[in-house]
Design an enzyme around this catalytic site. Structure first.
Site, PDB file in Angstrom:
ATOM      1  N   CYS A   2     -10.792   2.856   4.469  1.00  0.00           N
ATOM      2  CA  CYS A   2     -11.262   3.070   3.111  1.00  0.00           C
ATOM      3  C   CYS A   2     -10.760   4.445   2.684  1.00  0.00           C
ATOM      4  CB  CYS A   2     -12.786   2.981   3.054  1.00  0.00           C
ATOM      5  SG  CYS A   2     -13.617   3.519   4.553  1.00  0.00           S
ATOM      6  N   ARG A  27      -5.691   0.810   0.397  1.00  0.00           N
ATOM      7  CA  ARG A  27      -6.270   0.850   1.735  1.00  0.00           C
ATOM      8  C   ARG A  27      -7.318  -0.247   1.924  1.00  0.00           C
ATOM      9  NH1 ARG A  27      -5.409   5.830   4.362  1.00  0.00           N
ATOM     10  NH2 ARG A  27      -7.342   5.650   5.513  1.00  0.00           N
ATOM     11  N   TRP A  75     -14.789  -0.078   2.619  1.00  0.00           N
ATOM     12  CA  TRP A  75     -14.486  -1.414   3.139  1.00  0.00           C
ATOM     13  C   TRP A  75     -15.560  -1.714   4.178  1.00  0.00           C
ATOM     14  CZ3 TRP A  75     -12.959  -3.939   7.705  1.00  0.00           C
ATOM     15  CH2 TRP A  75     -12.323  -5.160   7.547  1.00  0.00           C
ATOM     16  N   ASN A 101     -15.196   8.025   6.513  1.00  0.00           N
ATOM     17  CA  ASN A 101     -14.314   6.990   7.044  1.00  0.00           C
ATOM     18  C   ASN A 101     -14.434   7.009   8.558  1.00  0.00           C
ATOM     19  OD1 ASN A 101     -13.395   6.362   4.528  1.00  0.00           O
ATOM     20  ND2 ASN A 101     -11.376   7.278   4.785  1.00  0.00           N
ATOM     21  N   GLU A 473       6.136 -13.190  11.996  1.00  0.00           N
ATOM     22  CA  GLU A 473       5.917 -12.301  10.853  1.00  0.00           C
ATOM     23  C   GLU A 473       5.849 -13.097   9.549  1.00  0.00           C
ATOM     24  OE1 GLU A 473       5.431  -8.878   8.469  1.00  0.00           O
ATOM     25  OE2 GLU A 473       4.951  -9.399  10.556  1.00  0.00           O
ATOM     26  N   LYS A 477       2.637 -13.108   6.993  1.00  0.00           N
ATOM     27  CA  LYS A 477       2.699 -12.787   5.571  1.00  0.00           C
ATOM     28  C   LYS A 477       2.045 -13.883   4.723  1.00  0.00           C
ATOM     29  CE  LYS A 477       4.089  -8.884   5.667  1.00  0.00           C
ATOM     30  NZ  LYS A 477       3.304  -8.869   6.861  1.00  0.00           N
ATOM     31  N   GLU A 480      -1.725 -13.619   5.071  1.00  0.00           N
ATOM     32  CA  GLU A 480      -2.270 -12.447   4.385  1.00  0.00           C
ATOM     33  C   GLU A 480      -2.311 -12.633   2.868  1.00  0.00           C
ATOM     34  OE1 GLU A 480      -0.999  -8.628   7.129  1.00  0.00           O
ATOM     35  OE2 GLU A 480       0.563  -9.603   5.957  1.00  0.00           O
ATOM     36  N   LYS A 595      -5.064  -1.398   4.414  1.00  0.00           N
ATOM     37  CA  LYS A 595      -3.724  -0.929   4.757  1.00  0.00           C
ATOM     38  C   LYS A 595      -3.705  -0.190   6.083  1.00  0.00           C
ATOM     39  CE  LYS A 595       0.617  -0.378   3.767  1.00  0.00           C
ATOM     40  NZ  LYS A 595       1.489  -1.565   3.856  1.00  0.00           N
TER      41      LYS A 595
END
Length: 600
Positions: A2, A27, A75, A101, A473, A477, A480, A595
């Site tokens: 966060c 993030r 988060w 955090n 990968e 993707k 996600e 992130k």
């Protein structure tokens, strides 16, 4: 996972902090809050949801100059996303406010102890106990600074803290252990932030705090101890953190890849040699190594799998890839003359950082591959290489991944003894940026294919050898960004179970370049076709055979087999992007993701 932002200076700190939080949205977060001072004293405002909800609640409010302002995007880890669990948190007397955090591992024990002495908690978070713990330490007639330091000695876990004490409103207290925290410096003003991206265009200088460092900021100065961090220039323009002509950061960053790959090679890749200045101080040790372990998480782990093949086939060094989250708990045998390479975009990934500290404790030769200058992994490894990919704002990594692959190729060349292999690969690497640009030009066709396939909820991604990690990968993707079930498989494993999933509603995305395993891949696709499965193939330009088997084909330029993933991953990223857009998703900030994963 966060964002923290803080400001103290002569300007309206509330607006500045809200703008910094906006730059930290990538993030990941589910609630937000700010603490500031107005003519009527300390004001705490929090809200569930995005920052615009908080901004509407604040209206035209402004903060008094020269007094502290701190803000936070949360988060959820402990406690559901709601206003009570949002930061900043406060103590019983509402005199201590803090944003945090990280994660406090002994918070339940501390909560029980504090409850027995009369403290009442209003949230479900681990963070709130720190405010009450400082309050309890203040009862011993300690100065606030001393009480803060005393409280930190009782906390077990990771933290980046921004703290305001209402009796000293002209100061922001801070501390760092395990989670990133950066101080920005300008004329008569100071900033706090979770990473440099938030300070672009505001701070001229920055200081990366190290674990254990703490202190305070005021408009007239600062105090940092027990050691003083190095002051560095912030060479990051506000434009680098903006979308420009693109609708989303993700597609902007996909489009930047020809240049970021070129940047990875610039000043490092030459016709007959590779120069990696970050490894020069351990060059003699590297000449003696007999084995390499690559430790990483997520997309960086997939890059590591490709690094394993490169280091074994190009450099001739036995290599093993281990997920950082497993490495830190395994009682693995560290062979003599082993180098451990840690890959992390942020350089602050909690599991990777913990694994690094384990390896350092065992006196291994530790190397880093990170994108963020001055990050924890960059500082704590003995040597390493920076990506120089620039800030990546989209949560789903794109340009950082291809940059990692580019540098892993350079490391393999740097360590290679076979001059013929080195020369061939170096020559082709120089051509890769233009070939990536050619592949990106097919974005319009890929967009149409993404819309065509958007109705499906299950996907198989297949590849062999170098393209197996690329398939992993690609599947990641699509998970996600598309929020669908997607799994990457080594194509040779298809008959060993996964083929049971294939039917007309379970399409396969296959990486079928003209290479050493081309005919094997064709056989796999024939098996899928026989069972009614739909196939979308990524294939080499000029391959006419594949169009007779696959339902749809995306073509990429021909290159050497070890470099195929650098081209194949581009259409996979573009497909995932347009698939997510077609389904109405927030592709820059996909749900439940952050992130920088700075907690376990």
């Amino acid at each position: 996972m966060c964002g923290i932002a803080g400001y103290i200076g002569e300007k309206d700190g509330l607006k500045i902090v809200l703008d910094r939080l906006k730059l930290l949205e990538y993030r990941g977060y589910d609630s937000a809050g700010v603490l500031f001072f107005s003519n009527t004293g300390a004001k705490l405002k929090k809200s569930k949801g995005k920052l615009n909800v908080l901004s509407k609640k604040l209206g035209s409010t402004s903060a008094l100059p020269l007094l502290a302002v701190i803000g936070h995007t949360r988060w959820a880890t402990h406690g559901i996303p709601n206003e009570k669990n949002a930061h900043p948190h406060t103590d019983c007397n509402k005199k201590i406010f803090l944003a945090h955090n990280g994660i406090i591992e002994n918070y339940q024990e501390l909560r029980q102890q504090l409850s027995k002495t009369g403290h009442v908690f209003k949230s479900q978070t681990d963070t709130e106990i720190i405010a009450h713990l400082i309050e309890e330490c203040c009862k011993s007639n300690l100065s606030f600074e001393k009480a803060f330091e005393t409280a930190l000695t009782k906390v077990v876990g990771a933290y980046a803290l921004a703290v305001v004490y209402t009796d000293e409103p002209e100061r922001i207290y801070f501390a760092k252990l395990g989670s990133p925290l950066i101080i920005g410096v300008a004329e008569k003003e100071y900033f706090l932030a979770s990473d440099p991206t938030a300070l672009a265009g505001m701070a001229k200088k920055i200081m990366y705090l190290k674990d254990g460092q703490r202190g305070w900021l005021s408009a007239s100065g600062h105090k940092i101890g027990p050691t003083r961090p190095k002051m560095e220039n912030l060479n990051l323009s506000p434009e680098q953190a903006q979308k420009g002509k693109f609708p989303h950061f993700m597609i902007k960053e996909i489009s930047e890849q020809p240049e970021t790959v070129r940047d990875a090679f610039r000043g490092r890749l030459f016709a007959n040699r590779v120069k990696l200045g970050g490894l020069e101080n351990v060059a003699r040790e590297l000449e003696k190594i007999k084995r390499i372990e690559i430790i990483a998480c997520g997309t960086s782990y997939h890059a590591g799998l490709l690094g394993e093949l490169l280091l074994e086939e190009i450099a001739g060094i036995p290599t093993k890839v281990i997920e950082a989250s497993e490495y830190r708990y395994r009682d693995n045998v560290l062979s003599p003359m082993t180098a451990c390479l840690f890959i992390s975009q942020s350089g602050e990934t909690a599991d990777t950082l913990a694994a690094l500290r384990k390896a350092n404790g065992r006196k291994a030769l530790t190397l880093g591959l990170v994108n963020t200058v001055g990050s924890a992994i960059a500082r704590e490894t003995k040597a390493g290489v920076y990506n120089h990919a620039g800030p990546e704002i989209g949560v789903a990594s794109t340009k950082a991944f291809t940059s990692q692959l580019s540098i892993l190729n350079l490391i393999a060349l740097f360590l290679a003894k076979n001059s013929r292999k080195r020369k061939l690969l170096a020559r082709e690497l120089n051509l890769i940026p233009e070939k990536i640009k050619t592949t990106i030009k097919d974005g319009g066709k890929i967009k149409l294919l993404a819309k065509k396939y958007q109705k499906y909820n299950n996907f198989m991604f297949l590849g062999r050898k170098y393209n197996y990690p690329a398939a992993l990968e690609g599947a990641l993707k699509l998970k996600e960004i598309g929020y669908v079930h997607a799994e990457g498989k080594a194509a040779g494993e298809l008959k060993h179970g996964p083929i049971a999933l294939i039917d007309k509603d379970f399409p396969t995305i296959a990486l079928v370049n003209k290479n050493s395993v081309y005919e094997k891949m064709i056989s796999n696709l024939e098996e899928i076709k026989t069972r009614g499965g739909r196939i979308l193939a990524i294939a080499t330009i000029g391959d006419k055979k594949i169009s007779k088997i696959a339902d749809d084909v995306i073509y990429v330029p021909k290159t050497l087999e070890p470099l195929e993933p650098l081209l194949n991953v581009i259409p996979l990223q573009i497909f995932a992007y347009y698939f997510g857009v077609a389904r109405g998703h927030d592709v820059d900030k996909p749900r439940n993701l952050a992130k920088s994963v700075t907690v376990e």
